[in-house]
Enzyme design. Structure first.
Site, mmCIF file in Angstrom:
data_model
loop_
_atom_site.group_PDB
_atom_site.id
_atom_site.type_symbol
_atom_site.label_atom_id
_atom_site.label_comp_id
_atom_site.label_asym_id
_atom_site.label_seq_id
_atom_site.Cartn_x
_atom_site.Cartn_y
_atom_site.Cartn_z
ATOM 1 N N ARG A 162 96.681 43.376 59.819
ATOM 2 C CA ARG A 162 97.941 44.122 59.949
ATOM 3 C C ARG A 162 97.815 45.114 61.097
ATOM 4 O O ARG A 162 97.124 46.122 60.985
ATOM 5 C CB ARG A 162 98.299 44.850 58.654
ATOM 6 N N ASP A 445 97.866 55.281 50.603
ATOM 7 C CA ASP A 445 97.829 55.088 52.048
ATOM 8 C C ASP A 445 98.989 55.847 52.675
ATOM 9 O O ASP A 445 99.649 56.646 52.006
ATOM 10 C CB ASP A 445 97.825 53.603 52.415
#
Length: 532
Positions: A162, A445
């Site tokens: 990602r 996150d």
């Protein structure tokens, strides 16, 4: 160095293995060809937000109706290593996580250079080194306590990288005197240094694409894929990408996004926190109908979230793509009651996703892989996926996606305090270079930090009255920031052991993001400027 390319970050050991001439030439090519369009598309995002603030809305695009109504097109068949994705693990690309993720038993590892990472220069390049070493089997790690980590001899998870979102720059690599795109840097460095290695192993370079807001942004990615494959002599269609539908505008363009990437598409993913963050961002000035209750009470089953996930599965399977569910943030705890709760909740969520037609889902910790797999095994059995389940019973309207006002729940003092507590702890860790942080038995996150500060901003600027009768004011939030900062410092061992900690920076940044008159699009942008 290739003409016009300058590296402003330090060159540490082995960085030359990633920052090769070919990789930097690819960065320069992509920057020169695509960065002007990237800037234009970011400007279009801002224009859309202004239009919504002026009374506009979101809906399915009339100009792309023909794509949605054309039943003949499909995306590419699943690539090797992406046929069975019933359990995926996500995490940053530090050396320990790389080994643990590949050994975890998950089918896929989302090797994260975005929300679970921080764009510290050492992470940007060091993470690429770790991926390359893992692919070649040359990776090991010894912890400060002396524990050794090695790749096991069994089957390893398929690596899917990602990169950063379109909005984030890379300040340590410049082309023609301009900062480059973090998205294109992460993509180019991986493709140029590890792409052929993956092809030689019988798989390919695969990606998860975050935070897109339109099919035009997907088209930009597809053009990057074509340019890069041609530059490196890789057959077109070798790259595969799964798109995270984690912004409100993108939910209305799912089919168009698949269409733009159809030669390279590997499906769509449903993300919770970033999606809620985007709801607030888009409609933050539009009054009570758009004010969300405590974020932890906004589950995937509330009306507007349910509509979004049902439409995602229907859209993917209609076009032959895979639909991947959201992340279970639970991490194992020493508290047995907490563990019982976490595993029960995970099983409930993953069972719902599997029964809804999702082909797989995410976990954030190796200890949760088996529970996720078991939930999908119950539904999939020996089948690798359920793309043949077309969900033709699903009929989602724009009004269904926009139905935020019917979200049950209250805004509470505890919810406000939790937002402040989690946001401060996360930002302090992020500024030190760690983007995946265990807080209150959950793996957090950057998406958590974004929704936490955004909800505080929304409640403050809409004059939200909490369930106990107290109004959210600047003074109330400032008091909570000081209280939670003191608690966090005490948990960390007090001021005597704060060498290298960044509590004051975290407090200043959180207050700036949550209390300012103007809402900042992403807190990671000013945070990045505070990072070396």
């Amino acid at each position: 160095m290739p003409d016009g390319v300058e590296i402003t970050g330090p060159m540490h050991a082995r960085f030359d293995e990633i920052l090769t001439d070919q990789a930097l030439e690819l960065v320069a090519l992509l920057h020169r060809e695509l960065n002007p369009r990237r800037e234009e598309l970011l400007a279009r995002r801002r224009e859309r937000v202004r239009a919504i603030a002026d009374g506009g809305g979101l809906g399915f695009l009339e100009e792309t109706r023909a794509i949605r109504e054309d039943d003949s097109w499909r995306v590419a068949d699943p690539a090797p290593g992406l046929v069975d994705r019933r359990v995926e693990i996500t995490g940053p690309t530090d050396r320990k996580m790389t080994i643990n993720a590949l050994n975890s038993g998950a089918k896929v590892w989302l090797a994260d250079h975005e929300d679970a990472n921080t764009p510290l220069w050492e992470n940007v390049v060091g993470g690429q080194l770790n991926l390359r070493d893992a692919i070649t089997g040359q990776i090991d790690f010894t912890s400060p306590e002396g524990k050794e980590y090695h790749l096991n001899d069994g089957e390893h998870a398929t690596i899917v990288v990602r990169p950063r979102g379109w909005h984030l720059p890379e300040k340590h690599i410049e082309v023609d005197g301009e900062r480059t795109s973090g998205s294109l840097v992460d993509f180019a460095l991986y493709l140029a240094t590890s792409g052929q290695l993956q092809i030689d192993r019988g798989q390919g370079p695969y990606f998860y694409l975050p935070k897109m807001e339109s099919h035009l942004e997907a088209r930009l990615w597809n053009d990057a894929f074509v340019l890069a494959q041609d530059f490196l002599g890789i057959p077109r269609g070798t790259i595969r990408a799964t798109v995270l539908i984690e912004t409100y505008p993108a939910a209305f363009e799912m089919e168009e996004i698949l269409y733009e990437l159809r030669e390279h598409s590997a499906g769509l993913n449903a993300g919770r926190w970033d999606y809620m963050f985007s709801v607030i961002k888009c409609f933050r000035t539009r009054g009570d109908d758009w004010v969300l209750p405590d974020r932890n009470s906004v589950t995937m089953t509330v009306p507007f979230m349910r509509a979004y996930t049902e439409l995602l599965v229907r859209t993917c399977h209609k076009r032959g793509a895979q639909a991947i569910g959201g992340m279970a943030a639970f991490i194992p705890s020493k508290d047995e009651k907490q563990n019982e709760f976490a595993f029960a909740k995970l099983t409930e969520d993953k069972t719902r996703e599997a029964n809804d037609g999702f082909d797989g889902s995410w976990v954030a910790h190796p200890g949760m892989v088996e529970a996720c797999r078991a939930a999908f095994d119950q539904v999939l059995g020996d089948r690798p996926n359920q793309r043949d389940r077309l969900r033709e019973d699903v009929h989602v309207t724009a009004e269904d996606l926009l139905n935020v006002r019917d979200t049950p729940g209250d805004a509470t003092e505890q919810g406000l305090r939790n937002n402040v507590a989690v946001g401060l702890r996360y930002l302090e860790s992020w500024l030190r270079g760690s983007g995946a942080v265990g807080i209150f038995n959950l793996m957090e996150d950057a998406a958590t930090a974004e929704i936490s500060r955004s909800q505080v901003w929304q409640w403050l600027h809409n004059g939200q009255v909490l369930a106990g009768g107290e109004k959210v004011t600047r003074e109330l939030v400032e008091g909570m920031i000081e209280e939670e900062l003191a608690k966090a410092r005490e948990e960390a061992g007090g001021r005597e052991s704060e060498s290298g900690r960044r509590w004051d920076d975290a407090r200043a940044l959180y207050a700036e993001m949550a209390l300012s008159d103007e809402y900042a699009d992403f807190l990671t942008l000013p945070a990045y400027e505070r990072m070396p």
